[in-house]
Motif scaffolding. Structure first.
Motif, PDB file in Angstrom:
ATOM      1  N   SER A 150      50.488  50.387  49.760  1.00  0.00           N
ATOM      2  CA  SER A 150      51.266  50.954  48.560  1.00  0.00           C
ATOM      3  C   SER A 150      50.623  52.019  47.787  1.00  0.00           C
ATOM      4  O   SER A 150      49.288  51.762  47.407  1.00  0.00           O
ATOM      5  N   ALA A 151      51.007  53.222  47.586  1.00  0.00           N
ATOM      6  CA  ALA A 151      50.061  54.180  46.589  1.00  0.00           C
ATOM      7  C   ALA A 151      49.665  53.674  45.364  1.00  0.00           C
ATOM      8  O   ALA A 151      48.651  53.867  44.981  1.00  0.00           O
ATOM      9  N   ASN A 152      50.264  52.773  44.873  1.00  0.00           N
ATOM     10  CA  ASN A 152      49.840  52.130  43.432  1.00  0.00           C
ATOM     11  C   ASN A 152      49.028  50.883  43.631  1.00  0.00           C
ATOM     12  O   ASN A 152      48.431  50.477  42.584  1.00  0.00           O
ATOM     13  N   LYS A 153      48.512  50.409  44.922  1.00  0.00           N
ATOM     14  CA  LYS A 153      47.621  49.383  45.185  1.00  0.00           C
ATOM     15  C   LYS A 153      48.187  48.002  44.812  1.00  0.00           C
ATOM     16  O   LYS A 153      47.390  47.400  44.397  1.00  0.00           O
ATOM     17  N   GLU A 154      49.384  48.028  44.376  1.00  0.00           N
ATOM     18  CA  GLU A 154      49.811  46.631  43.540  1.00  0.00           C
ATOM     19  C   GLU A 154      49.832  45.395  44.575  1.00  0.00           C
ATOM     20  O   GLU A 154      49.560  44.444  44.142  1.00  0.00           O
ATOM     21  N   HIS A 155      49.588  45.884  45.916  1.00  0.00           N
ATOM     22  CA  HIS A 155      49.755  44.740  46.965  1.00  0.00           C
ATOM     23  C   HIS A 155      48.234  44.625  47.703  1.00  0.00           C
ATOM     24  O   HIS A 155      48.058  43.770  48.499  1.00  0.00           O
ATOM     25  N   VAL A 156      47.230  45.244  46.904  1.00  0.00           N
ATOM     26  CA  VAL A 156      45.915  44.972  47.310  1.00  0.00           C
ATOM     27  C   VAL A 156      45.207  44.135  46.768  1.00  0.00           C
ATOM     28  O   VAL A 156      45.226  43.930  45.440  1.00  0.00           O
ATOM     29  N   ARG A 157      44.228  43.189  47.213  1.00  0.00           N
ATOM     30  CA  ARG A 157      43.570  42.148  46.818  1.00  0.00           C
ATOM     31  C   ARG A 157      42.007  42.642  46.263  1.00  0.00           C
ATOM     32  O   ARG A 157      41.513  43.308  46.974  1.00  0.00           O
ATOM     33  N   ASN A 158      41.693  42.024  45.098  1.00  0.00           N
ATOM     34  CA  ASN A 158      40.255  41.961  44.720  1.00  0.00           C
ATOM     35  C   ASN A 158      39.598  40.826  44.599  1.00  0.00           C
ATOM     36  O   ASN A 158      38.622  40.676  43.895  1.00  0.00           O
ATOM     37  N   ASP A 159      40.076  39.741  45.222  1.00  0.00           N
ATOM     38  CA  ASP A 159      39.647  38.298  44.989  1.00  0.00           C
ATOM     39  C   ASP A 159      38.640  38.130  46.298  1.00  0.00           C
ATOM     40  O   ASP A 159      38.890  38.779  47.231  1.00  0.00           O
ATOM     41  N   VAL A 160      37.843  37.193  46.028  1.00  0.00           N
ATOM     42  CA  VAL A 160      36.901  36.722  47.158  1.00  0.00           C
ATOM     43  C   VAL A 160      37.049  35.122  47.329  1.00  0.00           C
ATOM     44  O   VAL A 160      36.916  34.642  46.348  1.00  0.00           O
ATOM     45  N   LEU A 161      37.179  34.645  48.388  1.00  0.00           N
ATOM     46  CA  LEU A 161      36.983  33.260  48.845  1.00  0.00           C
ATOM     47  C   LEU A 161      35.634  32.815  49.496  1.00  0.00           C
ATOM     48  O   LEU A 161      35.351  33.554  50.170  1.00  0.00           O
ATOM     49  N   LEU A 162      35.337  31.606  49.180  1.00  0.00           N
ATOM     50  CA  LEU A 162      34.369  31.009  50.017  1.00  0.00           C
ATOM     51  C   LEU A 162      34.603  29.856  50.790  1.00  0.00           C
ATOM     52  O   LEU A 162      35.030  28.821  50.146  1.00  0.00           O
ATOM     53  N   TYR A 163      34.582  30.062  51.935  1.00  0.00           N
ATOM     54  CA  TYR A 163      34.904  28.571  52.921  1.00  0.00           C
ATOM     55  C   TYR A 163      33.784  27.751  53.228  1.00  0.00           C
ATOM     56  O   TYR A 163      32.726  28.462  53.690  1.00  0.00           O
ATOM     57  N   ASP A 164      33.716  26.431  52.918  1.00  0.00           N
ATOM     58  CA  ASP A 164      32.417  25.794  53.457  1.00  0.00           C
ATOM     59  C   ASP A 164      32.905  25.114  54.661  1.00  0.00           C
ATOM     60  O   ASP A 164      34.063  24.550  54.741  1.00  0.00           O
ATOM     61  N   ILE A 165      32.244  25.540  55.815  1.00  0.00           N
ATOM     62  CA  ILE A 165      32.750  25.048  56.988  1.00  0.00           C
ATOM     63  C   ILE A 165      32.631  23.537  57.224  1.00  0.00           C
ATOM     64  O   ILE A 165      33.597  22.837  57.728  1.00  0.00           O
ATOM     65  N   ASP A 166      31.637  22.957  56.829  1.00  0.00           N
ATOM     66  CA  ASP A 166      31.354  21.442  56.831  1.00  0.00           C
ATOM     67  C   ASP A 166      32.461  20.732  55.970  1.00  0.00           C
ATOM     68  O   ASP A 166      33.071  19.729  56.560  1.00  0.00           O
ATOM     69  N   ALA A 167      32.929  21.217  54.824  1.00  0.00           N
ATOM     70  CA  ALA A 167      33.684  20.385  53.639  1.00  0.00           C
ATOM     71  C   ALA A 167      35.111  20.886  54.131  1.00  0.00           C
ATOM     72  O   ALA A 167      36.059  20.199  53.837  1.00  0.00           O
ATOM     73  N   ASN A 168      35.459  22.020  54.839  1.00  0.00           N
ATOM     74  CA  ASN A 168      36.599  22.466  55.057  1.00  0.00           C
ATOM     75  C   ASN A 168      37.544  22.718  54.086  1.00  0.00           C
ATOM     76  O   ASN A 168      38.775  22.254  54.025  1.00  0.00           O
ATOM     77  N   SER A 169      36.884  23.436  53.104  1.00  0.00           N
ATOM     78  CA  SER A 169      37.424  23.766  51.806  1.00  0.00           C
ATOM     79  C   SER A 169      37.093  25.116  51.356  1.00  0.00           C
ATOM     80  O   SER A 169      36.010  25.734  51.540  1.00  0.00           O
ATOM     81  N   PHE A 170      37.963  25.501  50.660  1.00  0.00           N
ATOM     82  CA  PHE A 170      38.125  27.002  49.894  1.00  0.00           C
ATOM     83  C   PHE A 170      37.895  27.053  48.543  1.00  0.00           C
ATOM     84  O   PHE A 170      38.431  26.375  47.929  1.00  0.00           O
ATOM     85  N   THR A 171      36.944  27.818  48.146  1.00  0.00           N
ATOM     86  CA  THR A 171      36.503  28.079  46.737  1.00  0.00           C
ATOM     87  C   THR A 171      37.051  29.637  46.250  1.00  0.00           C
ATOM     88  O   THR A 171      36.382  30.379  46.958  1.00  0.00           O
ATOM     89  N   GLU A 175      34.458  35.565  39.650  1.00  0.00           N
ATOM     90  CA  GLU A 175      34.365  37.166  39.197  1.00  0.00           C
ATOM     91  C   GLU A 175      35.166  37.913  40.418  1.00  0.00           C
ATOM     92  O   GLU A 175      34.522  37.896  41.284  1.00  0.00           O
ATOM     93  N   PRO A 176      36.207  38.605  40.205  1.00  0.00           N
ATOM     94  CA  PRO A 176      36.847  39.372  41.243  1.00  0.00           C
ATOM     95  C   PRO A 176      36.012  40.625  41.335  1.00  0.00           C
ATOM     96  O   PRO A 176      35.044  41.044  40.452  1.00  0.00           O
ATOM     97  N   MET A 177      36.277  41.289  42.477  1.00  0.00           N
ATOM     98  CA  MET A 177      35.569  42.429  42.803  1.00  0.00           C
ATOM     99  C   MET A 177      36.096  43.484  41.792  1.00  0.00           C
ATOM    100  O   MET A 177      37.212  43.452  41.144  1.00  0.00           O
ATOM    101  N   HIS A 178      35.341  44.520  41.388  1.00  0.00           N
ATOM    102  CA  HIS A 178      35.876  45.533  40.358  1.00  0.00           C
ATOM    103  C   HIS A 178      36.945  46.292  40.859  1.00  0.00           C
ATOM    104  O   HIS A 178      37.495  46.804  40.400  1.00  0.00           O
ATOM    105  N   ARG A 179      36.929  46.805  42.131  1.00  0.00           N
ATOM    106  CA  ARG A 179      37.825  47.480  43.108  1.00  0.00           C
ATOM    107  C   ARG A 179      38.510  46.611  44.048  1.00  0.00           C
ATOM    108  O   ARG A 179      38.163  45.733  44.712  1.00  0.00           O
ATOM    109  N   LYS A 180      39.835  46.972  43.817  1.00  0.00           N
ATOM    110  CA  LYS A 180      40.669  46.263  45.157  1.00  0.00           C
ATOM    111  C   LYS A 180      40.335  46.776  46.421  1.00  0.00           C
ATOM    112  O   LYS A 180      39.972  48.042  46.567  1.00  0.00           O
TER     113      LYS A 180
END
Length: 186
Positions: A150-171, A175-180
């Protein structure tokens, strides 16, 4: 853009680095995206099926991780929504698809990217960085690339996840990205 016999636009393909020469053979590798009636990735598990714009990444052992994607298409209003927070891992050697897992993020995402980060010391299977994406998307038939947030980017994300393959867990990375970012490239 391709049309059916009724003249309706039903296929869309794009490559900004492609040059087509008139009156010459122009061999290309082509992946067409269904325009209007979207084709969806399939899984045997019904809780993660029929998704549009999931992200995929090949892990160090050759398995393929797929996450997110939209699970609802409103063709009348040209809106794609209901972003999934689920993912699966496909093993091409055995043909098996894992049980779906939840990225444990507040909202699902689609149109995101993932990057495999190997453990250079070999102590673990590594990690996957999951970047940006959207929770909703609209189709703009007048645009050169018809899929836009959408034009106002309200539905765009600026977050980042890290998946640990061995632990099968997400963190969630604090600090989110500066831009979506929608459809980010890694």
């Amino acid at each position: 853009v391709g049309s059916n016999v009724q003249g309706e636009r039903v296929w869309y393909g794009m490559d900004p680095n492609l040059t087509v020469l008139r009156n010459e053979d122009n061999p290309i590798d082509l992946l067409l995206t269904r325009y209007g009636g979207f084709n969806c990735a399939q899984s045997s598990n019904k809780s993660y099926t029929n998704v549009v714009f999931p992200a995929t990444v090949t892990l160090g052992d050759g398995r393929i991780m797929a996450t997110g994607g939209f699970t609802q298409v409103d063709g009348d209003h040209l809106v794609i929504g209901n972003a999934s927070s689920l993912g699966v891992i496909y093993d091409p050697k055995s043909g098996q698809v894992s049980e779906p897992f939840d990225m444990q993020s507040e909202n699902g995402r689609a149109g995101h990217t993932m990057v495999y980060i190997p453990d250079l010391e070999g102590a673990s299977s590594g990690h996957v960085l999951i970047i940006g994406g959207m929770t909703r998307l609209r189709v703009d038939e007048k645009s050169a690339f018809p899929f836009r947030p959408s034009a106002n980017k309200e539905h765009v994300r600026n977050d980042v996840l890290l998946y640990d393959i061995d632990a099968n867990s997400f963190t969630v990375i604090e600090e989110p990205m500066h831009r979506k970012r929608a459809f980010p490239k890694a």
